[in-house]
Each structure stands twice: as structure tokens, then as C-alpha cells.
Scaffold this motif. Structure first.
Motif, PDB file in Angstrom:
ATOM      1  N   MET A   1       4.861   7.454  13.653  1.00 54.12           N
ATOM      2  CA  MET A   1       4.119   6.406  12.998  1.00 54.12           C
ATOM      3  C   MET A   1       4.629   5.069  13.541  1.00 54.12           C
ATOM      4  N   ASP A   2       3.696   4.172  13.776  1.00 51.65           N
ATOM      5  CA  ASP A   2       4.096   2.847  14.235  1.00 51.65           C
ATOM      6  C   ASP A   2       3.697   1.794  13.196  1.00 51.65           C
ATOM      7  N   ARG A   3       4.042   0.549  13.483  1.00 52.22           N
ATOM      8  CA  ARG A   3       3.789  -0.530  12.520  1.00 52.22           C
ATOM      9  C   ARG A   3       2.297  -0.720  12.256  1.00 52.22           C
ATOM     10  N   ASP A   4       1.471  -0.484  13.263  1.00 48.57           N
ATOM     11  CA  ASP A   4       0.030  -0.647  13.078  1.00 48.57           C
ATOM     12  C   ASP A   4      -0.508   0.373  12.075  1.00 48.57           C
ATOM     13  N   VAL A   5      -0.104   1.615  12.215  1.00 48.01           N
ATOM     14  CA  VAL A   5      -0.535   2.666  11.271  1.00 48.01           C
ATOM     15  C   VAL A   5      -0.008   2.348   9.875  1.00 48.01           C
ATOM     16  N   LEU A   6       1.246   1.939   9.798  1.00 47.41           N
ATOM     17  CA  LEU A   6       1.827   1.600   8.497  1.00 47.41           C
ATOM     18  C   LEU A   6       1.083   0.429   7.870  1.00 47.41           C
ATOM     19  N   ARG A   7       0.697  -0.558   8.677  1.00 47.24           N
ATOM     20  CA  ARG A   7      -0.036  -1.710   8.144  1.00 47.24           C
ATOM     21  C   ARG A   7      -1.391  -1.264   7.581  1.00 47.24           C
ATOM     22  N   ARG A   8      -2.091  -0.366   8.299  1.00 50.91           N
ATOM     23  CA  ARG A   8      -3.379   0.131   7.805  1.00 50.91           C
ATOM     24  C   ARG A   8      -3.210   0.948   6.527  1.00 50.91           C
ATOM     25  N   LEU A   9      -2.153   1.773   6.469  1.00 46.23           N
ATOM     26  CA  LEU A   9      -1.899   2.549   5.250  1.00 46.23           C
ATOM     27  C   LEU A   9      -1.544   1.635   4.089  1.00 46.23           C
ATOM     28  N   GLU A  10      -0.809   0.585   4.377  1.00 49.78           N
ATOM     29  CA  GLU A  10      -0.436  -0.376   3.336  1.00 49.78           C
ATOM     30  C   GLU A  10      -1.695  -1.025   2.766  1.00 49.78           C
ATOM     31  N   LYS A  11      -2.623  -1.410   3.631  1.00 44.55           N
ATOM     32  CA  LYS A  11      -3.863  -2.025   3.180  1.00 44.55           C
ATOM     33  C   LYS A  11      -4.728  -1.023   2.423  1.00 44.55           C
ATOM     34  N   LEU A  12      -4.848   0.185   2.963  1.00 42.78           N
ATOM     35  CA  LEU A  12      -5.666   1.223   2.342  1.00 42.78           C
ATOM     36  C   LEU A  12      -5.189   1.555   0.933  1.00 42.78           C
ATOM     37  N   ASN A  13      -3.875   1.622   0.758  1.00 41.93           N
ATOM     38  CA  ASN A  13      -3.300   1.987  -0.542  1.00 41.93           C
ATOM     39  C   ASN A  13      -2.950   0.789  -1.408  1.00 41.93           C
ATOM     40  N   GLN A  14      -3.357  -0.396  -0.948  1.00 37.37           N
ATOM     41  CA  GLN A  14      -3.150  -1.638  -1.685  1.00 37.37           C
ATOM     42  C   GLN A  14      -1.677  -1.834  -2.040  1.00 37.37           C
ATOM     43  N   LEU A  15      -0.838  -1.708  -1.020  1.00 37.74           N
ATOM     44  CA  LEU A  15       0.599  -1.888  -1.195  1.00 37.74           C
ATOM     45  C   LEU A  15       1.021  -3.205  -0.561  1.00 37.74           C
ATOM     46  N   SER A  16       2.116  -3.716  -1.053  1.00 41.80           N
ATOM     47  CA  SER A  16       2.711  -4.900  -0.454  1.00 41.80           C
ATOM     48  C   SER A  16       4.187  -4.595  -0.244  1.00 41.80           C
ATOM     49  N   LEU A  17       4.521  -4.199   0.980  1.00 45.00           N
ATOM     50  CA  LEU A  17       5.885  -3.780   1.279  1.00 45.00           C
ATOM     51  C   LEU A  17       6.657  -4.919   1.931  1.00 45.00           C
ATOM     52  N   THR A  18       7.936  -4.966   1.629  1.00 43.17           N
ATOM     53  CA  THR A  18       8.800  -5.931   2.309  1.00 43.17           C
ATOM     54  C   THR A  18       9.109  -5.398   3.699  1.00 43.17           C
ATOM     55  N   GLU A  19       9.621  -6.262   4.560  1.00 39.15           N
ATOM     56  CA  GLU A  19       9.981  -5.836   5.914  1.00 39.15           C
ATOM     57  C   GLU A  19      11.050  -4.746   5.873  1.00 39.15           C
ATOM     58  N   GLU A  20      11.972  -4.857   4.935  1.00 35.63           N
ATOM     59  CA  GLU A  20      13.021  -3.836   4.795  1.00 35.63           C
ATOM     60  C   GLU A  20      12.415  -2.484   4.415  1.00 35.63           C
ATOM     61  N   GLN A  21      11.449  -2.488   3.483  1.00 33.80           N
ATOM     62  CA  GLN A  21      10.790  -1.245   3.081  1.00 33.80           C
ATOM     63  C   GLN A  21      10.002  -0.650   4.246  1.00 33.80           C
ATOM     64  N   LYS A  22       9.344  -1.519   5.016  1.00 32.02           N
ATOM     65  CA  LYS A  22       8.600  -1.035   6.180  1.00 32.02           C
ATOM     66  C   LYS A  22       9.539  -0.377   7.181  1.00 32.02           C
ATOM     67  N   ASP A  23      10.688  -1.016   7.416  1.00 33.64           N
ATOM     68  CA  ASP A  23      11.673  -0.447   8.330  1.00 33.64           C
ATOM     69  C   ASP A  23      12.172   0.909   7.825  1.00 33.64           C
ATOM     70  N   ASP A  24      12.388   1.011   6.500  1.00 39.67           N
ATOM     71  CA  ASP A  24      12.835   2.274   5.905  1.00 39.67           C
ATOM     72  C   ASP A  24      11.780   3.370   6.094  1.00 39.67           C
ATOM     73  N   PHE A  25      10.507   3.030   5.846  1.00 42.44           N
ATOM     74  CA  PHE A  25       9.431   4.002   6.023  1.00 42.44           C
ATOM     75  C   PHE A  25       9.358   4.472   7.474  1.00 42.44           C
ATOM     76  N   LEU A  26       9.396   3.527   8.403  1.00 39.09           N
ATOM     77  CA  LEU A  26       9.302   3.888   9.813  1.00 39.09           C
ATOM     78  C   LEU A  26      10.478   4.750  10.253  1.00 39.09           C
ATOM     79  N   ALA A  27      11.674   4.435   9.763  1.00 42.59           N
ATOM     80  CA  ALA A  27      12.851   5.242  10.099  1.00 42.59           C
ATOM     81  C   ALA A  27      12.714   6.647   9.526  1.00 42.59           C
ATOM     82  N   PHE A  28      12.231   6.738   8.297  1.00 38.73           N
ATOM     83  CA  PHE A  28      12.048   8.041   7.655  1.00 38.73           C
ATOM     84  C   PHE A  28      11.064   8.904   8.442  1.00 38.73           C
TER      85      PHE A  28
END
Length: 93
Positions: A1-28
């Protein structure tokens, strides 16, 4: 998963993630992809296919017809019946 996919999922699920949370998701998910890649390297040619990890026994009862009630007994409390059917007031003209 890359940042672009995560950004689309964030928008689709109406989430507002911090940069730290995004980094955690991508690492996971990167770790998960590594684990999946490890599984693909294993030789499973001699392994029997299975649906469940644990053996499952389905206990099915015998399908025996039983008459649990009589129609007349059930309709004793009905205000009106016609030819063995419950008579209800008309609701649509």
C-alpha cells in the motif's frame, strides 16, 4: 500500500489521520505484505488442501416431520376465520 491508496481509503471512509497514524498504517501493511511474500515462497505442492484449520464436525439432526399444533387450536383466539384462514380487515382499497 502506498500513500495514494491510503489517501483514497481515508477519503472513502471519511477518516482524518495524522501523519504519524498514516506512517503507522503504511508500516503495518508493508509488514503484512512481507509476511504474505514469505508464504508465497513456501512449497505447498505436497500439502493437502483444506477449508478450515480445525476439523469441524457438522451435527445434523434427523429431519422428522412433526405436527406441533392443530390449525383449529391456533385459530380459537382469532376474531374471525374463513375456510381455515385468518380473516383480517382490509387495509388497502
Amino acid at each position: 500500500m502506498d500513500r495514494d491508496v491510503l489517501r483514497r481509503l481515508e477519503k472513502l471512509n471519511q477518516l482524518s489521520l495524522t501523519e504519524e497514524q498514516k506512517d503507522d498504517f503504511l508500516a503495518f501493511f508493508a509488514k503484512q505484505e512481507q509476511e504474505i511474500d514469505k508464504l508465497y515462497t513456501k512449497d505447498t505442492e505436497q500439502v493437502e488442501r483444506m477449508v478450515h484449520v480445525m476439523p469441524i464436525m457438522t451435527v445434523v439432526r434427523e429431519d422428522i416431520e412433526k405436527k406441533l399444533f392443530e390449525r383449529d387450536d391456533l385459530q380459537k383466539g382469532a376474531p374471525e376465520t374463513t375456510d381455515g384462514y385468518w380473516q383480517v380487515p382490509r387495509t388497502v382499497d
